[in-house]
Write an enzyme that holds these catalytic residues in place. Structure first.
Site, PDB file in Angstrom:
ATOM      1  N   GLU A 119      80.458  10.073  28.319  1.00  0.00           N
ATOM      2  CA  GLU A 119      81.518   9.066  28.532  1.00  0.00           C
ATOM      3  C   GLU A 119      81.938   8.436  27.213  1.00  0.00           C
ATOM      4  O   GLU A 119      83.069   7.986  27.078  1.00  0.00           O
ATOM      5  CB  GLU A 119      81.023   7.981  29.496  1.00  0.00           C
ATOM      6  CG  GLU A 119      82.124   7.037  29.976  1.00  0.00           C
ATOM      7  CD  GLU A 119      82.386   5.862  29.049  1.00  0.00           C
ATOM      8  OE1 GLU A 119      83.449   5.221  29.202  1.00  0.00           O
ATOM      9  OE2 GLU A 119      81.560   5.573  28.156  1.00  0.00           O
ATOM     10  N   ASP A 174      74.964   8.563  29.120  1.00  0.00           N
ATOM     11  CA  ASP A 174      74.916   8.666  27.659  1.00  0.00           C
ATOM     12  C   ASP A 174      75.089   7.300  27.012  1.00  0.00           C
ATOM     13  O   ASP A 174      75.471   6.322  27.664  1.00  0.00           O
ATOM     14  CB  ASP A 174      75.987   9.630  27.131  1.00  0.00           C
ATOM     15  CG  ASP A 174      77.413   9.190  27.443  1.00  0.00           C
ATOM     16  OD1 ASP A 174      77.655   8.697  28.566  1.00  0.00           O
ATOM     17  OD2 ASP A 174      78.285   9.316  26.558  1.00  0.00           O
TER      18      ASP A 174
HETATM   19 ZN   LIG Z   1      80.031   2.459  29.295  1.00  0.00          ZN
END
Ligand SMILES: [Zn+2]
Length: 359
Positions: A129, A74
């Site tokens: 994340e 992401d």
């Molecule tokens: Zn990162």
């Protein structure tokens, strides 16, 4: 945007550009996870598992050691910086170039082009994340399928500017509440001032001497600091409550329990009405003394640096796998509108990992 699956036989910079042109802002990773899964399933030397938008691929060669290469797929929200653009100086611009699609491209290249590595390999591609910790795909895999993350050593290809960053410090946040008794400030002797009661807490913090322990050759720097203070009722009232928020950043030779015990001990003789653990994420050992890690250091060169902030390496540590950050991106450019990465860095990172895994 992209309709066709990823071509893992593009070179790593071209593959990075392809990944950047495949938008995957946190929460919107499904299309990219599908493409990664499809591309990996086409490789006969890998077994592939998927959990949500997390994809894990493994070699099963019966090697003596297993190492993990991990990265999040992401990005932070796009800031008019997609599609990617390669300039005449060999710099690739765009959202995720540094953090961390260049690292993901290197993972995919190794997956596709090193069918017989000298150590068994596990490739982890995970989502979410860049958002709240409870959404983190690596955390979800660790909870649901800890066996997918077994290994001797892990490398997270987060942007580290080609430096090895070992382990990470833990972070503990506690609320220290003091109590008193309200009274009109014109007759202060009728009450008890909770802000004054907090004074010894601040004195203890100001006098605190943080440690700088050396672990596996890396010097860490601890810190115990007030990060907020709250108290007061009105301009004419003796306050009956005060809260000092304290953040302890600690080196990976302390367990979570030991870190907490240390903080309790520091404030043991302060008059604290309530001691609240507000947030706690454990530290991770660098693990550089493990043979797989030592061989890694020899292959990539340079000197490892300690990681002071908390990172996903500690999720590996929590399942018993020492881990480091090593990636081609520049951490100072992460999340910026003008995010970019030098093509030469991507190629260098791929070469070093290939040298480690094929020597
Ligand atoms: Zn990162």
């Amino acid at each position: 945007m992209a309709e066709t699956p990823l071509d893992l036989f593009l070179d790593a910079p071209a593959l990075t550009a392809r990944l950047v042109d495949f938008p995957s802002v946190s929460g919107g990773e499904k299309a990219l996870a599908d493409a990664v899964e499809e591309a990996l399933r086409a490789l006969p030397h890998l077994t592939v598992d998927r959990y949500g938008n997390n994809v894990v691929a493994r070699t099963n060669l019966g090697r003596a050691e297993r190492v993990i290469l991990a990265g999040h797929i992401d990005t932070v929200p796009i800031a008019d910086n997609v599609p990617s653009r390669l300039d005449e100086n060999g710099v690739l611009w765009g959202c995720g170039t540094s953090d961390m699609k260049s690292g993901v491209a290197v993972q995919l290249r190794i997956a596709a082009t090193v069918p017989e590595p000298n150590r068994d390999l596990t490739f982890v591609f995970y989502d979410n994340e860049e958002v709240a910790a409870h959404l983190n795909g690596l955390g979800h895999v660790a909870d649901a399928h800890p066996d997918w993350l077994t290994g001797d050593f892990a490398v997270l290809l987060e942007p580290s500017d080609g430096q090895v960053e070992g382990g990470c410090q833990g972070t503990l946040r506690v609320l220290l509440r003091t109590a008193g008794e309200r009274a009109h400030s014109a007759r202060g002797w009728m009450g008890s001032n909770a802000i004054h009661t907090a004074a010894p807490i601040l004195a203890r913090l100001a006098a605190y001497e943080p440690r700088r322990p050396v672990i596996d050759g890396l010097e860490y720097r601890e810190g115990l600091n007030a990060v907020a203070i709250e108290g007061g009722v009105a301009g004419n009232v003796i306050p009956d409550a005060c809260t000092v928020t304290v953040n302890f950043r600690y080196a990976p030779d302390r367990s979570e329990q030991e870190a907490l015990a240390h903080v309790r001990e520091v404030f043991a003789d302060c008059d604290i009405a309530e001691f609240v653990v507000d947030d706690h994420s454990g530290a991770a050992l660098p693990g550089l003394s493990h043979p797989a890690a030592a061989a890694f250091m020899a292959a990539v060169g340079g000197t490892a640096q300690p990681k002071f902030g908390w990172t996903d390496v500690s999720r590996f540590s929590a399942v018993g796998v020492p881990a480091v950050n090593y990636g081609p991106g520049n951490p100072l450019l992460a999340h910026k509108r003008d995010e970019h990465v030098a093509v030469e860095r991507i190629t260098h990172c791929e070469e070093r990992l290939r040298a480690w895994l094929t020597a």
